[in-house]
Design an enzyme around this catalytic site. Structure first.
Site, mmCIF file in Angstrom:
data_model
loop_
_atom_site.group_PDB
_atom_site.id
_atom_site.type_symbol
_atom_site.label_atom_id
_atom_site.label_comp_id
_atom_site.label_asym_id
_atom_site.label_seq_id
_atom_site.Cartn_x
_atom_site.Cartn_y
_atom_site.Cartn_z
ATOM 1 N N TYR A 1 6.408 23.435 9.616
ATOM 2 C CA TYR A 1 7.199 23.785 10.796
ATOM 3 C C TYR A 1 6.392 23.482 12.053
ATOM 4 O O TYR A 1 5.249 23.917 12.175
ATOM 5 C CB TYR A 1 7.459 25.292 10.862
ATOM 6 C CG TYR A 1 8.231 25.930 9.763
ATOM 7 C CD1 TYR A 1 9.517 26.388 10.002
ATOM 8 C CD2 TYR A 1 7.671 26.140 8.512
ATOM 9 C CE1 TYR A 1 10.234 27.033 9.012
ATOM 10 C CE2 TYR A 1 8.383 26.771 7.516
ATOM 11 C CZ TYR A 1 9.666 27.215 7.774
ATOM 12 O OH TYR A 1 10.382 27.858 6.794
ATOM 13 N N ASN B 1 3.287 25.832 11.347
ATOM 14 C CA ASN B 1 3.204 26.717 10.185
ATOM 15 C C ASN B 1 3.436 25.919 8.906
ATOM 16 O O ASN B 1 4.162 24.918 8.920
ATOM 17 C CB ASN B 1 4.275 27.816 10.262
ATOM 18 C CG ASN B 1 4.187 28.625 11.534
ATOM 19 O OD1 ASN B 1 3.110 28.886 12.050
ATOM 20 N ND2 ASN B 1 5.330 29.028 12.052
ATOM 21 N N GLN C 1 2.735 25.887 18.136
ATOM 22 C CA GLN C 1 2.291 26.506 16.882
ATOM 23 C C GLN C 1 2.905 25.734 15.724
ATOM 24 O O GLN C 1 4.068 25.339 15.771
ATOM 25 C CB GLN C 1 2.753 27.966 16.835
ATOM 26 C CG GLN C 1 2.326 28.710 15.589
ATOM 27 C CD GLN C 1 2.690 30.183 15.672
ATOM 28 O OE1 GLN C 1 2.502 30.827 16.689
ATOM 29 N NE2 GLN C 1 3.216 30.708 14.593
ATOM 30 N N HIS D 1 17.948 30.372 10.252
ATOM 31 C CA HIS D 1 17.402 29.314 9.408
ATOM 32 C C HIS D 1 16.948 29.885 8.074
ATOM 33 O O HIS D 1 16.385 30.972 8.013
ATOM 34 C CB HIS D 1 16.203 28.661 10.118
ATOM 35 C CG HIS D 1 15.468 27.691 9.266
ATOM 36 N ND1 HIS D 1 14.181 27.913 8.830
ATOM 37 C CD2 HIS D 1 15.842 26.505 8.752
ATOM 38 C CE1 HIS D 1 13.794 26.888 8.095
ATOM 39 N NE2 HIS D 1 14.778 26.018 8.025
ATOM 40 N N ARG E 1 0.822 -1.212 0.000
ATOM 41 C CA ARG E 1 0.000 0.000 0.000
ATOM 42 C C ARG E 1 0.853 1.258 0.000
ATOM 43 O O ARG E 1 0.395 2.322 -0.368
ATOM 44 C CB ARG E 1 -0.904 0.035 1.236
ATOM 45 C CG ARG E 1 -1.898 -1.082 1.326
ATOM 46 C CD ARG E 1 -2.563 -1.104 2.667
ATOM 47 N NE ARG E 1 -1.555 -1.396 3.697
ATOM 48 C CZ ARG E 1 -1.775 -1.331 5.004
ATOM 49 N NH1 ARG E 1 -2.954 -0.967 5.456
ATOM 50 N NH2 ARG E 1 -0.820 -1.614 5.861
ATOM 51 N N ARG F 1 14.112 31.538 1.182
ATOM 52 C CA ARG F 1 13.543 32.171 2.375
ATOM 53 C C ARG F 1 14.611 32.119 3.460
ATOM 54 O O ARG F 1 15.115 31.058 3.791
ATOM 55 C CB ARG F 1 12.281 31.445 2.841
ATOM 56 C CG ARG F 1 11.128 31.559 1.848
ATOM 57 C CD ARG F 1 9.902 30.834 2.404
ATOM 58 N NE ARG F 1 8.828 30.820 1.453
ATOM 59 C CZ ARG F 1 7.706 31.515 1.578
ATOM 60 N NH1 ARG F 1 7.521 32.316 2.609
ATOM 61 N NH2 ARG F 1 6.759 31.414 0.672
ATOM 62 N N LYS G 1 12.586 24.963 16.316
ATOM 63 C CA LYS G 1 11.621 24.478 15.336
ATOM 64 C C LYS G 1 12.026 23.118 14.811
ATOM 65 O O LYS G 1 13.210 22.775 14.790
ATOM 66 C CB LYS G 1 11.420 25.473 14.190
ATOM 67 C CG LYS G 1 12.674 25.926 13.495
ATOM 68 C CD LYS G 1 12.390 26.995 12.438
ATOM 69 C CE LYS G 1 12.652 28.369 12.975
ATOM 70 N NZ LYS G 1 12.745 29.406 11.953
ATOM 71 N N HIS H 1 16.533 33.657 8.745
ATOM 72 C CA HIS H 1 15.696 34.208 9.813
ATOM 73 C C HIS H 1 16.131 33.676 11.174
ATOM 74 O O HIS H 1 16.544 32.533 11.293
ATOM 75 C CB HIS H 1 14.227 33.829 9.588
ATOM 76 C CG HIS H 1 13.712 34.227 8.248
ATOM 77 N ND1 HIS H 1 12.793 33.471 7.567
ATOM 78 C CD2 HIS H 1 13.981 35.283 7.453
ATOM 79 C CE1 HIS H 1 12.510 34.061 6.409
ATOM 80 N NE2 HIS H 1 13.230 35.161 6.319
ATOM 81 N N ASP I 1 13.918 39.532 2.630
ATOM 82 C CA ASP I 1 15.051 38.610 2.639
ATOM 83 C C ASP I 1 16.200 39.109 1.778
ATOM 84 O O ASP I 1 17.369 38.912 2.104
ATOM 85 C CB ASP I 1 14.619 37.219 2.170
ATOM 86 C CG ASP I 1 13.711 36.517 3.168
ATOM 87 O OD1 ASP I 1 13.596 36.994 4.314
ATOM 88 O OD2 ASP I 1 13.124 35.493 2.798
#
Length: 181
Positions: free
Chosen positions: A132, A48, A46, A119, A23, A59, A72, A62, A168
């Site tokens: 995330y 994301n 949280q 990151h 499967r 991206r 994270k 940060h 960025d």
């Protein structure tokens, strides 16, 4: 799950242990008990999703300043990314060192990123989604960034970016004097 430490203390690669049949397969992506046994956070209040339309979308880089630092757990759920982290922690023996790892929907791999790291990622395919699990709630006042190609870091990106947000693209080089780790 298989946990592999990286050369950056606290950053851990988490590989799936799939149980396959005709499967497909089944695998756990998170287990509170196993994460706790490895000394990793087990609370992720949280989550994301980053949807990226085009390959070579960059991206980052940060990070969050104190007291709003955040850890994270990052996983690519469709497509593929080259994920990069930089150790910004004052006093760390690997400060300003980086690692890059390919996270793909196919390999199911995740990267746990501790507090005090920058990151970023670049997509390797069109239609790439990144999921995330965040160690804390987002606090906009703590959000910071450094230039993705800051010479202090010397990151060897696998491809040149084609798509960058203005934010960025215009981050300054990292200034350690303004980072309280």
């Amino acid at each position: 799950m298989v946990f592999r430490e990286t050369k950056l203390a606290g950053a851990v690669v988490v590989d799936l242990q799939p149980h396959a049949d005709d499967r497909g397969f089944f695998a756990r992506t998170f287990c509170e008990r196993e994460f706790a046994e490895k000394g990793l956070p087990v609370r992720f209040p949280q989550c994301n999703l980053s949807r990226n339309k085009r390959a070579r979308t960059l991206r980052g880089m940060h990070y969050h300043a104190s007291p709003h630092r955040e850890s994270k757990l990052v996983r690519c759920v469709s497509g593929a990314i080259h994920d990069v982290i930089v150790d910004l922690r004052p006093g760390s023996p690997t400060r300003f060192e980086w690692i890059g790892i390919d996270l793909t929907a196919e390999n199911g791999r995740a990267l746990f990123i501790p507090e005090g790291f920058a990151h970023g990622f670049i997509t390797l395919e069109d239609a790439t989604d990144v999921f995330y699990q965040m160690g804390d709630f987002f606090q906009a006042e703590g959000a910071r960034g450094a230039r993705w190609n800051d010479p202090r870091f010397g990151i060897a990106w696998p491809v040149e970016p084609r798509v960058l947000a203005e934010r960025d693209a215009t981050y300054p080089d990292f200034d350690p004097a303004h980072f309280d780790g």
